[in-house]
Design an enzyme around this catalytic site. Structure first.
Site, PDB file in Angstrom:
ATOM      1  N   TRP A 118       0.804  -1.228   0.000  1.00 10.89           N
ATOM      2  CA  TRP A 118       0.000   0.000   0.000  1.00 10.89           C
ATOM      3  C   TRP A 118       0.834   1.274   0.000  1.00 10.89           C
ATOM      4  O   TRP A 118       0.320   2.339  -0.305  1.00 10.89           O
ATOM      5  CB  TRP A 118      -0.913   0.022   1.243  1.00 10.89           C
ATOM      6  N   ASN A 119       2.122   1.186   0.339  1.00 11.50           N
ATOM      7  CA  ASN A 119       2.866   2.426   0.562  1.00 11.50           C
ATOM      8  C   ASN A 119       3.234   3.161  -0.724  1.00 11.50           C
ATOM      9  O   ASN A 119       3.313   4.393  -0.747  1.00 11.50           O
ATOM     10  CB  ASN A 119       4.113   2.178   1.417  1.00 11.50           C
ATOM     11  N   LYS A 148      -2.480  -8.579  -7.357  1.00 16.55           N
ATOM     12  CA  LYS A 148      -3.337  -8.239  -6.227  1.00 16.55           C
ATOM     13  C   LYS A 148      -2.742  -7.028  -5.515  1.00 16.55           C
ATOM     14  O   LYS A 148      -1.711  -7.126  -4.858  1.00 16.55           O
ATOM     15  CB  LYS A 148      -3.450  -9.392  -5.234  1.00 16.55           C
ATOM     16  N   PRO A 149      -3.388  -5.870  -5.625  1.00 12.98           N
ATOM     17  CA  PRO A 149      -2.924  -4.708  -4.870  1.00 12.98           C
ATOM     18  C   PRO A 149      -3.313  -4.831  -3.407  1.00 12.98           C
ATOM     19  O   PRO A 149      -4.167  -5.647  -3.038  1.00 12.98           O
ATOM     20  CB  PRO A 149      -3.664  -3.542  -5.540  1.00 12.98           C
ATOM     21  N   SER A 168       6.354  -7.496   3.632  1.00 14.11           N
ATOM     22  CA  SER A 168       7.115  -7.888   4.815  1.00 14.11           C
ATOM     23  C   SER A 168       7.864  -9.198   4.596  1.00 14.11           C
ATOM     24  O   SER A 168       7.451 -10.056   3.806  1.00 14.11           O
ATOM     25  CB  SER A 168       6.173  -8.037   6.012  1.00 14.11           C
ATOM     26  N   GLU A 178      10.941  -8.463  -2.765  1.00 14.04           N
ATOM     27  CA  GLU A 178      11.470  -7.216  -2.199  1.00 14.04           C
ATOM     28  C   GLU A 178      10.831  -7.098  -0.837  1.00 14.04           C
ATOM     29  O   GLU A 178       9.655  -6.734  -0.715  1.00 14.04           O
ATOM     30  CB  GLU A 178      11.140  -6.029  -3.113  1.00 14.04           C
ATOM     31  N   LEU A 179      11.605  -7.431   0.206  1.00 14.11           N
ATOM     32  CA  LEU A 179      11.044  -7.622   1.538  1.00 14.11           C
ATOM     33  C   LEU A 179      11.440  -6.491   2.484  1.00 14.11           C
ATOM     34  O   LEU A 179      11.716  -5.385   2.056  1.00 14.11           O
ATOM     35  CB  LEU A 179      11.465  -8.998   2.058  1.00 14.11           C
ATOM     36  N   ARG A 193      10.517  10.663   3.379  1.00 15.84           N
ATOM     37  CA  ARG A 193       9.816  10.302   2.153  1.00 15.84           C
ATOM     38  C   ARG A 193       8.692   9.335   2.512  1.00 15.84           C
ATOM     39  O   ARG A 193       8.902   8.350   3.207  1.00 15.84           O
ATOM     40  CB  ARG A 193      10.795   9.644   1.174  1.00 15.84           C
ATOM     41  N   CYS A 236      10.256   0.875   2.668  1.00  8.88           N
ATOM     42  CA  CYS A 236      11.249  -0.140   3.031  1.00  8.88           C
ATOM     43  C   CYS A 236      12.660   0.433   2.970  1.00  8.88           C
ATOM     44  O   CYS A 236      13.577  -0.085   3.598  1.00  8.88           O
ATOM     45  CB  CYS A 236      11.114  -1.345   2.117  1.00  8.88           C
ATOM     46  N   GLU A 268      11.408  -2.682  11.757  1.00  7.35           N
ATOM     47  CA  GLU A 268      11.127  -1.639  10.776  1.00  7.35           C
ATOM     48  C   GLU A 268      10.076  -0.694  11.345  1.00  7.35           C
ATOM     49  O   GLU A 268       8.989  -1.124  11.746  1.00  7.35           O
ATOM     50  CB  GLU A 268      10.640  -2.289   9.477  1.00  7.35           C
ATOM     51  N   SER A 326      16.217   5.097  -4.998  1.00  8.21           N
ATOM     52  CA  SER A 326      15.283   4.529  -5.966  1.00  8.21           C
ATOM     53  C   SER A 326      15.378   5.237  -7.306  1.00  8.21           C
ATOM     54  O   SER A 326      15.300   6.471  -7.374  1.00  8.21           O
ATOM     55  CB  SER A 326      13.851   4.625  -5.436  1.00  8.21           C
TER      56      SER A 326
END
Length: 490
Positions: free
Chosen positions: A161-162, A185-186, A240, A261-262, A289, A295, A392, A452
């Protein structure tokens, strides 16, 4: 300034169904789920809530479309992505408003994400025509090697969601460029951005069944049968580490190709020779940000003892001056966290740090009233045993600890199971290269708080993931290498 009429108009333009086989349809059960504005708690929209039957229909559509799409000319696939890029940039204001309403980030940040997300389509539109292979002579000269690259097949994507657009385009872009079909799946908190993107891709000429979107609150119940089915050949997840491990176990049954990508636990190291102003500016980017809900967010600040007080003062001044509020309001720089669970976690982590002896430099509390707001916070004297050093944060909290030696800083930075990104600020080239080589992470921000970039390989080591997204290697995750041995008469 908030414009309710404009908000309603933009929200009403977003499809609310499931995209399966090129058509928008309700869930088979008729179920819907509400999308909430995290700044107010009010309902923005109701969207279809997929069940297992819908998931399997989406997989069947992707499977049926795979052969035809793989045969499409690379240039045609690239042109679809380029048209989608152009459409996203032409509609940046509407897409940004949708994102701000469902996720909370200020409009300026949402516009930045739309541009960032669109760039993955432009980048991979250019990579589509650069898929290559090879031809070689065997060492004994008696045969030839033909090497070709082909699409891996139907892909299953699960996005967070981020960054509700960028985490989708970072996967969808290379998949389309490579000739793979997709079931995505969003996150159920933020489905609207992905639904709007789905319509953009249809309008850009993407064939029916190539992209299938299934919003589902029962993520495990819907996605596990898809992953275990066998028709999908690739799984990519951003989220996660705990969920990633579960998905890897499920993917192992059919030996799916995976990229993950965890979680992250980024350190931000400021050496005594750093440019202090540059370091503080970088810290603001790396920490704030997306309200710290990233992450890649700086999670642990390690500052040399000789400059720790000055760094903390300047950072607290910058953090304390940030304007908190609904992301649609003029001048707002910090929006709400995504939901009550996210805010409660930040409250607990800060409370734990204070109980272990940390000191509040600025902030340190949630904001009273509606919405899930938390004040930008700087903590000093944060002890090693504090949970902030091990978990985190996903919020606007900067915990500062001091160090005396380079070896001490490196040991602290590497003392985590995560390895996504670390940030280093120093004016010494020798130290920069030495430390970058020794840090255990897939990415390093050297004198910058932003790593990024669609043209660069994004990913981590250790429990932060597998594979890389973006850059010239990003498309390789969606290609299989096939070798043909050719016997010839000499």
């Amino acid at each position: 300034m908030t414009n309710p009429d404009l908000e309603r108009k933009v929200l009403d333009s977003v499809p609310t169904g499931l995209l399966i086989g090129g058509e928008w349809r309700p869930a088979a059960s008729g179920a819907t789920t509400k999308v909430e504005d995290p700044a107010t708690g009010e309902v923005l929209a109701e969207v279809a809530d997929a069940g297992p039957e819908d998931g399997m229909a989406a997989l069947a559509a992707a499977h049926d479309a795979q052969a035809g799409f793989a045969a499409m000319a690379p240039r045609e696939r690239g042109e679809i992505l380029r048209r989608a890029y152009d459409a996203m940039m032409a509609n940046v204001d509407d897409l940004a408003l949708i994102m701000t309403l469902e996720m909370g980030k200020p409009l300026a940040e949402s516009k930045g994400e739309v541009a960032y997300a669109a760039e993955f389509f432009r980048w991979f539109s250019e990579e589509a025509v650069r898929i290559d292979g090879g031809y070689a002579t065997a060492p004994n000269g008696q045969s030839r090697f033909l090497v070709m690259k082909q699409p891996v097949g139907p892909c299953v994507f699960i996005t967070p969601w981020n960054f509700p657009l960028a985490m989708g385009t970072r996967k969808i872009g290379p998949a389309i460029a490579a000739g793979c079909t997709v079931v995505i799946k969003p996150a159920h908190q933020t489905p609207l951005s992905m639904l709007a993107l789905g319509q953009i891709l249809l309008d850009a000429g993407l064939p029916a069944g190539v992209l299938n979107i299934i919003n589902a609150t029962d993520a495990g119940g819907v996605m596990e049968p898809i992953i275990r089915d066998g028709r999908a050949r690739k799984l990519s997840f951003t989220g996660s580490t705990g969920v990633g491990k579960t998905l890897l176990r499920q993917a192992s049954e059919k030996v799916l190709r995976t990229s993950m990508e965890l979680g992250g636990n980024a350190s931000f190291i400021v050496f005594d020779d750093a440019d202090l102003e540059k370091a503080v500016a970088g810290a603001m980017v790396a920490k704030m940000r997306n309200m710290g809900e990233a992450c890649t967010a700086a999670n642990r600040f390690y500052v040399h003892r000789s400059i720790s007080d000055a760094f903390a003062e300047k950072l607290a001044e910058k953090m304390g001056a940030l304007v908190v509020g609904r992301g649609t309001e003029d001048g707002v720089q910090v929006g709400p966290l995504v939901d009550a669970k996210g805010r409660d976690k930040v409250v607990d982590l800060v409370g734990d740090a204070l109980a272990h002896g940390a000191t509040v430099k600025v902030g340190g509390a949630p904001v009273d009233g509606p919405g899930y707001f938390y004040t930008p916070t700087v903590l000093t004297d944060v002890p090693k045993e504090s949970r902030l050093n091990h978990e985190e944060i996903f919020g606007p909290v900067a915990p500062i600890s001091v160090f005396d030696t380079e070896a001490e800083a490196l040991a602290a930075a590497n003392a985590t199971e995560f390895g996504l990104v670390n940030y280093v600020f120093t004016e010494s080239l020798d130290r920069a290269l030495r430390v970058a080589e020794k840090l255990e992470s897939g990415m390093i921000g050297l004198n910058t708080g932003l790593v990024s970039n669609p043209a660069a390989p994004f990913g981590g080591v250790k429990e932060s993931g597998l594979g890389r997204e973006g850059g010239s290697v990003g498309i390789d995750e969606f290609l299989e290498t096939k070798y043909v041995a050719i016997g010839i008469a000499i």
